[in-house]
Design a protein around this motif. Structure first.
Motif, PDB file in Angstrom:
ATOM      1  N   GLU A 191      86.199  14.566 -26.996  1.00 22.11           N
ATOM      2  CA  GLU A 191      84.930  14.673 -27.717  1.00 22.11           C
ATOM      3  C   GLU A 191      84.970  15.825 -28.720  1.00 22.11           C
ATOM      4  O   GLU A 191      84.464  15.711 -29.850  1.00 22.11           O
ATOM      5  N   MET A 192      85.581  16.949 -28.331  1.00 17.70           N
ATOM      6  CA  MET A 192      85.692  18.087 -29.234  1.00 17.70           C
ATOM      7  C   MET A 192      86.625  17.765 -30.403  1.00 17.70           C
ATOM      8  O   MET A 192      86.349  18.120 -31.549  1.00 17.70           O
ATOM      9  N   LEU A 193      87.730  17.079 -30.100  1.00 19.00           N
ATOM     10  CA  LEU A 193      88.674  16.696 -31.153  1.00 19.00           C
ATOM     11  C   LEU A 193      87.979  15.837 -32.203  1.00 19.00           C
ATOM     12  O   LEU A 193      88.125  16.068 -33.409  1.00 19.00           O
ATOM     13  N   LEU A 194      87.219  14.854 -31.759  1.00 22.51           N
ATOM     14  CA  LEU A 194      86.532  13.970 -32.701  1.00 22.51           C
ATOM     15  C   LEU A 194      85.451  14.717 -33.467  1.00 22.51           C
ATOM     16  O   LEU A 194      85.207  14.441 -34.643  1.00 22.51           O
ATOM     17  N   ALA A 195      84.812  15.692 -32.804  1.00 20.26           N
ATOM     18  CA  ALA A 195      83.797  16.497 -33.489  1.00 20.26           C
ATOM     19  C   ALA A 195      84.431  17.340 -34.597  1.00 20.26           C
ATOM     20  O   ALA A 195      83.806  17.590 -35.637  1.00 20.26           O
ATOM     21  N   LYS A 219      90.682  14.803 -43.319  1.00 20.22           N
ATOM     22  CA  LYS A 219      91.065  15.759 -42.271  1.00 20.22           C
ATOM     23  C   LYS A 219      91.609  15.028 -41.055  1.00 20.22           C
ATOM     24  O   LYS A 219      92.608  15.457 -40.454  1.00 20.22           O
ATOM     25  N   CYS A 220      90.972  13.923 -40.699  1.00 20.31           N
ATOM     26  CA  CYS A 220      91.401  13.130 -39.559  1.00 20.31           C
ATOM     27  C   CYS A 220      92.828  12.627 -39.754  1.00 20.31           C
ATOM     28  O   CYS A 220      93.679  12.746 -38.866  1.00 20.31           O
ATOM     29  N   LEU A 221      93.116  12.089 -40.939  1.00 21.76           N
ATOM     30  CA  LEU A 221      94.447  11.564 -41.226  1.00 21.76           C
ATOM     31  C   LEU A 221      95.494  12.666 -41.289  1.00 21.76           C
ATOM     32  O   LEU A 221      96.630  12.478 -40.852  1.00 21.76           O
ATOM     33  N   TRP A 222      95.116  13.822 -41.830  1.00 23.66           N
ATOM     34  CA  TRP A 222      96.075  14.929 -41.943  1.00 23.66           C
ATOM     35  C   TRP A 222      96.490  15.428 -40.560  1.00 23.66           C
ATOM     36  O   TRP A 222      97.679  15.638 -40.299  1.00 23.66           O
ATOM     37  N   ILE A 223      95.521  15.599 -39.666  1.00 17.85           N
ATOM     38  CA  ILE A 223      95.847  16.030 -38.304  1.00 17.85           C
ATOM     39  C   ILE A 223      96.711  14.979 -37.612  1.00 17.85           C
ATOM     40  O   ILE A 223      97.696  15.303 -36.944  1.00 17.85           O
ATOM     41  N   ALA A 224      96.342  13.713 -37.789  1.00 11.37           N
ATOM     42  CA  ALA A 224      97.121  12.634 -37.184  1.00 11.37           C
ATOM     43  C   ALA A 224      98.556  12.639 -37.684  1.00 11.37           C
ATOM     44  O   ALA A 224      99.507  12.467 -36.910  1.00 11.37           O
ATOM     45  N   LEU A 225      98.730  12.859 -38.982  1.00  8.09           N
ATOM     46  CA  LEU A 225     100.057  12.862 -39.581  1.00  8.09           C
ATOM     47  C   LEU A 225     100.904  14.013 -39.042  1.00  8.09           C
ATOM     48  O   LEU A 225     102.071  13.829 -38.673  1.00  8.09           O
ATOM     49  N   LEU A 226     100.312  15.212 -38.964  1.00  6.71           N
ATOM     50  CA  LEU A 226     101.063  16.373 -38.466  1.00  6.71           C
ATOM     51  C   LEU A 226     101.403  16.228 -36.990  1.00  6.71           C
ATOM     52  O   LEU A 226     102.502  16.590 -36.560  1.00  6.71           O
ATOM     53  N   LEU A 227     100.470  15.700 -36.202  1.00  2.00           N
ATOM     54  CA  LEU A 227     100.746  15.504 -34.782  1.00  2.00           C
ATOM     55  C   LEU A 227     101.878  14.494 -34.574  1.00  2.00           C
ATOM     56  O   LEU A 227     102.734  14.678 -33.704  1.00  2.00           O
ATOM     57  N   LYS A 228     101.872  13.438 -35.366  1.00  2.38           N
ATOM     58  CA  LYS A 228     102.962  12.462 -35.251  1.00  2.38           C
ATOM     59  C   LYS A 228     104.296  13.094 -35.646  1.00  2.38           C
ATOM     60  O   LYS A 228     105.314  12.883 -34.977  1.00  2.38           O
ATOM     61  N   SER A 288      97.580  11.498 -32.014  1.00  2.46           N
ATOM     62  CA  SER A 288      97.825  11.019 -33.368  1.00  2.46           C
ATOM     63  C   SER A 288      97.305   9.597 -33.549  1.00  2.46           C
ATOM     64  O   SER A 288      96.602   9.296 -34.521  1.00  2.46           O
ATOM     65  N   LEU A 289      97.636   8.711 -32.612  1.00  6.62           N
ATOM     66  CA  LEU A 289      97.182   7.325 -32.714  1.00  6.62           C
ATOM     67  C   LEU A 289      95.666   7.241 -32.667  1.00  6.62           C
ATOM     68  O   LEU A 289      95.054   6.483 -33.436  1.00  6.62           O
ATOM     69  N   ARG A 290      95.051   8.018 -31.796  1.00  6.36           N
ATOM     70  CA  ARG A 290      93.574   7.999 -31.693  1.00  6.36           C
ATOM     71  C   ARG A 290      92.943   8.348 -33.040  1.00  6.36           C
ATOM     72  O   ARG A 290      92.007   7.687 -33.489  1.00  6.36           O
ATOM     73  N   ALA A 309      91.467   4.118 -21.320  1.00  7.99           N
ATOM     74  CA  ALA A 309      90.592   3.034 -21.779  1.00  7.99           C
ATOM     75  C   ALA A 309      89.986   3.339 -23.142  1.00  7.99           C
ATOM     76  O   ALA A 309      89.815   2.441 -23.971  1.00  7.99           O
ATOM     77  N   SER A 310      89.654   4.604 -23.382  1.00 10.80           N
ATOM     78  CA  SER A 310      89.033   4.970 -24.662  1.00 10.80           C
ATOM     79  C   SER A 310      89.949   4.668 -25.841  1.00 10.80           C
ATOM     80  O   SER A 310      89.486   4.296 -26.930  1.00 10.80           O
ATOM     81  N   LEU A 311      91.255   4.816 -25.632  1.00  9.47           N
ATOM     82  CA  LEU A 311      92.217   4.487 -26.683  1.00  9.47           C
ATOM     83  C   LEU A 311      92.463   2.990 -26.739  1.00  9.47           C
ATOM     84  O   LEU A 311      92.550   2.399 -27.828  1.00  9.47           O
ATOM     85  N   LEU A 312      92.574   2.349 -25.598  1.00 13.47           N
ATOM     86  CA  LEU A 312      92.849   0.914 -25.562  1.00 13.47           C
ATOM     87  C   LEU A 312      91.744   0.093 -26.226  1.00 13.47           C
ATOM     88  O   LEU A 312      92.023  -0.926 -26.860  1.00 13.47           O
ATOM     89  N   THR A 313      90.495   0.530 -26.094  1.00 17.22           N
ATOM     90  CA  THR A 313      89.419  -0.217 -26.750  1.00 17.22           C
ATOM     91  C   THR A 313      89.498  -0.069 -28.270  1.00 17.22           C
ATOM     92  O   THR A 313      89.137  -0.990 -29.004  1.00 17.22           O
ATOM     93  N   ARG A 314      89.979   1.072 -28.751  1.00 10.10           N
ATOM     94  CA  ARG A 314      90.185   1.236 -30.193  1.00 10.10           C
ATOM     95  C   ARG A 314      91.365   0.368 -30.658  1.00 10.10           C
ATOM     96  O   ARG A 314      91.336  -0.215 -31.745  1.00 10.10           O
TER      97      ARG A 314
END
Length: 228
Positions: A58-62, A74-83, A105-107, A142-147
């Motif tokens: 929840e904090m990550l998404l916030a 910002k979301c894509l940049w963090i995802a890219l660096l984490l990957k 990263s996938l989330r 489950a939170s990731l699988l539903t996405r």
């Protein structure tokens, strides 16, 4: 199409550093690559990947939202660096450290890419597909699988979307909300033409069967365990 100006500017600004990370990996200089990625995290976000991994979801998404709207760049940049960081740990065969980075990263990639009218045309479609492959042998929350279900649905792969749904239902952190999302999924499929369903490797009969299975699981979930 989503607004990606922010991440494109960052990629342009730090293109040499990103290229340097790839060169370091090719030269097996993995620790140097990790140091450089950490510098990118701190220069652009003022945060470390350790903080992003330790933060509740929840904090990550916030962190990637402005008020209630997703800050896509910002979301894509963090995802890219984490990957990218996860890839280096994968090179090192330190899978216990690559796995959580790939998860986060996938989330984040999915949060952004699902805003696309056609995710297949996203600049980051290849990254999402690669992460799905890398994580395919793992149990996912489950939170990731539903996405993932929504992503497959939006890219017209209805059979794979159904598979993700039932994985989510079996996940330890599954909840009543997942059943609701499943019912909504089948309701949307019922609006599809037979041709659309066939293109997604699905059929009206499979909708009925899947919906019946979902409702049986829901009834079992609601029923209290019998006393011995």
């Amino acid at each position: 199409m989503i607004n990606r100006d922010y991440i494109l500017r960052l990629i342009e600004q730090f293109s040499r550093a990103l290229a340097r990370v790839l060169l370091l990996r090719q030269d097996y200089q993995y620790e140097e690559a990790l140091i450089l990625i950490d510098e990118l995290f701190r220069q652009t976000l003022g945060l470390s990947s350790e903080f992003l991994l330790a933060a509740p979801e929840e904090m990550l998404l916030a962190l990637v939202k402005r008020i209630d709207l997703l800050d896509v760049g910002k979301c894509l940049w963090i995802a890219l660096l984490l990957k990218l960081e996860g890839d280096v740990y994968q090179d090192l065969e330190r899978y216990e450290e690559s796995f959580p980075r790939y998860l986060r990263s996938l989330r984040l990639f999915l949060e952004a890419v699902l805003l696309e009218e056609n995710p297949r045309q996203s600049d980051f479609f290849a990254e999402v597909e690669e992460l799905l492959t890398l994580l395919s042998r793992h149990e996912l929350p489950a939170s990731l699988l539903t996405r993932i279900m929504l992503y497959y649905e939006k890219t017209g792969r209805y059979a794979q979307a159904e598979d993700a749904l039932f994985e989510a239902l079996k996940a330890p952190d599954s909840s009543d909300e997942v059943f609701g999302q499943g019912l909504a999924f089948y309701a949307r499929l019922q609006e599809k033409s037979n041709a659309e369903l066939r293109a997604g490797n699905f059929s009206p009969e499979e909708i009925k069967e899947g919906l019946a299975d979902l409702q049986r699981l829901q009834e079992a979930h609601r029923s209290p365990p019998s006393a011995e």
